[in-house]
Design an enzyme around this catalytic site. Structure first.
Site, PDB file in Angstrom:
ATOM      1  N   LYS A   1      15.354 -22.721  14.947  1.00  0.00           N
ATOM      2  CA  LYS A   1      15.896 -23.784  14.089  1.00  0.00           C
ATOM      3  C   LYS A   1      17.315 -23.450  13.647  1.00  0.00           C
ATOM      4  CE  LYS A   1      15.086 -24.666   9.625  1.00  0.00           C
ATOM      5  NZ  LYS A   1      16.307 -24.699   8.928  1.00  0.00           N
TER       6      LYS A   1
ATOM      7  N   ASN B   1       9.801 -17.732   0.370  1.00  0.00           N
ATOM      8  CA  ASN B   1       9.297 -19.111   0.327  1.00  0.00           C
ATOM      9  C   ASN B   1       8.765 -19.471   1.712  1.00  0.00           C
ATOM     10  OD1 ASN B   1       8.604 -21.520  -0.892  1.00  0.00           O
ATOM     11  ND2 ASN B   1      10.552 -22.490  -0.412  1.00  0.00           N
ATOM     12  N   LEU B   2       7.829 -18.668   2.160  1.00  0.00           N
ATOM     13  CA  LEU B   2       7.400 -18.691   3.561  1.00  0.00           C
ATOM     14  C   LEU B   2       6.574 -19.932   3.889  1.00  0.00           C
ATOM     15  CD1 LEU B   2       6.418 -14.932   3.879  1.00  0.00           C
ATOM     16  CD2 LEU B   2       8.637 -16.029   4.322  1.00  0.00           C
ATOM     17  N   HIS B   3       6.774 -20.432   5.099  1.00  0.00           N
ATOM     18  CA  HIS B   3       5.989 -21.554   5.615  1.00  0.00           C
ATOM     19  C   HIS B   3       5.397 -21.160   6.956  1.00  0.00           C
ATOM     20  CE1 HIS B   3       9.442 -22.207   8.180  1.00  0.00           C
ATOM     21  NE2 HIS B   3      10.222 -22.354   7.124  1.00  0.00           N
TER      22      HIS B   3
ATOM     23  N   HIS C   1       7.488 -19.228   9.550  1.00  0.00           N
ATOM     24  CA  HIS C   1       7.644 -17.779   9.375  1.00  0.00           C
ATOM     25  C   HIS C   1       6.390 -17.042   9.863  1.00  0.00           C
ATOM     26  CE1 HIS C   1      10.386 -19.191   5.990  1.00  0.00           C
ATOM     27  NE2 HIS C   1      11.169 -18.383   6.659  1.00  0.00           N
TER      28      HIS C   1
ATOM     29  N   MET D   1      13.988 -14.890   3.861  1.00  0.00           N
ATOM     30  CA  MET D   1      14.416 -14.977   2.456  1.00  0.00           C
ATOM     31  C   MET D   1      13.254 -15.470   1.584  1.00  0.00           C
ATOM     32  SD  MET D   1      18.411 -15.908   2.443  1.00  0.00           S
ATOM     33  CE  MET D   1      18.263 -17.674   2.577  1.00  0.00           C
TER      34      MET D   1
HETATM   35  O1  PAF Z   1      17.302 -17.100   8.276  1.00  0.00           O
HETATM   36  C1  PAF Z   1      17.180 -16.496   7.186  1.00  0.00           C
HETATM   37  O2  PAF Z   1      16.190 -16.619   6.477  1.00  0.00           O
HETATM   38  C2  PAF Z   1      18.306 -15.596   6.726  1.00  0.00           C
HETATM   39  O3  PAF Z   1      19.537 -16.088   7.110  1.00  0.00           O
HETATM   40  C3  PAF Z   1      18.139 -14.132   7.203  1.00  0.00           C
HETATM   41  C4  PAF Z   1      18.175 -14.025   8.708  1.00  0.00           C
HETATM   42  C5  PAF Z   1      16.813 -13.569   6.681  1.00  0.00           C
HETATM   43  C6  PAF Z   1      19.268 -13.268   6.636  1.00  0.00           C
HETATM   44  O4  PAF Z   1      19.298 -13.287   5.260  1.00  0.00           O
END
Ligand code: PAF
Length: 293
Positions: A159, A40-42, A45, A38
């Site tokens: 997590k 706002n990567l850290h 990710h 979704m």
């Molecule tokens: O874990 C997440 O960031 C979300 O739940 C996902 C798996 C991208 C689904 O929207």
């Protein structure tokens, strides 16, 4: 082709554009890895992208802040959207494609009329109990994304332990041809699990919230040392966290696969916890395999 380019990474906004290019990759025998996010990567990710690169030829990430998985009183509107930064991070982690659809692309008939995917029972407990409808939103969007990308592997962080278990069950029950990979939790210097929502923590809270991980680890140690009075142990763990000044949602000792309350002779156990800080609800978990200790 509707792609924008960032370094060597191509960005697609439409399902058809993303599918066309992946069809070609598949045709030339490439193994495809997928990291849904979704944004706002850290660092966590980016580690998922790294795992995808280790075992696949091509890695696709997606960014979609999925409204269907947020409750009415939750943070969909204020959820941090940091697209430009995310693009830079993904490109430098070696991600090949970014799928970045808008809401109309994912829910063309509107959310109310969207066909839903429901994994029963195991979504009513733990996080599902305090976030009704959340997992239905997750499984619906993840099944759509899996159908769009059709990856060989999809990689999720451990997590979100319950989310991972629910997605594994969905993939098994619906015979979706993909390997689901669980990736270790990325942690900050003091053990706090990295999360896109940690930015909601106040400075004061930030130094205290490590208590969740520390206390779950204490609980795991007690089990390793032979304790099997699980309900009492959950109560003690809860008490320790509450003494640290935080409100508990749950602390629960579970069978790692079924997510049923752990039985005395279970070997694969996970201790899960969720607590509220002022600005954020934090989750974490620690696992143990009693055959290996
Ligand atoms: O874990 C997440 O960031 C979300 O739940 C996902 C798996 C991208 C689904 O929207």
């Amino acid at each position: 082709m509707d792609a924008a380019v960032a370094g060597n990474m191509k960005i697609f906004h439409t399902i058809s554009g993303q599918r066309d290019v992946l069809r070609e990759e598949r045709r030339s025998g490439k193994k495809i890895g997928f990291v849904p996010t979704m944004g706002n990567l850290h660092e966590g990710h980016l580690q998922l992208v790294g795992l995808g690169k280790d075992s696949c030829d091509v890695v696709v990430a997606s960014i979609f802040v999925n409204p269907l998985q947020f409750g009415l009183n939750e943070d969909w509107e204020k959820y941090p959207r940091t697209f430009d930064d995310d693009v830079k991070k993904l490109a430098s982690a070696g991600c090949d494609y970014l799928f970045y659809p808008d809401e109309k692309e994912i829910y063309p008939n509107g959310m109310a009329d969207q066909t839903r995917v429901v994994v029963p029972t195991m979504t009513d407990i733990l996080c599902g109990a305090s976030r009704p409808g959340h997992f239905e939103g997750v499984t619906t969007v993840v099944s759509k994304l899996l159908h769009i990308v059709q990856p060989d592997e999809a990689i999720f962080g451990i997590k979100d332990f319950q989310q991972l278990a629910v997605i594994r069950r969905m993939v098994e029950d619906l015979c979706i041809p993909v390997d689901i990979i669980g990736a270790p939790i990325a942690r900050d210097y003091d053990g706090l699990a990295l999360s896109s929502r940690n930015c909601y923590l106040t400075e004061e809270e930030r130094s205290g919230v490590k208590i969740l991980y520390e206390t779950l680890c204490w609980c795991r140690e007690e089990i390793v040392n032979g304790r099997r009075d699980f309900s009492h142990l959950e109560a003690l763990t809860t008490e320790k966290i509450e003494k640290g000044g935080f409100r508990i949602d749950y602390v629960s000792i579970r069978n790692a696969k079924s997510l049923e309350p752990a039985a005395h002779d279970d070997m694969d156990i996970t201790v899960l916890g969720a607590m509220y800080a002022m600005g954020a609800r934090l989750i974490d978990n620690v696992s143990l395999n009693l055959n290996e200790v």
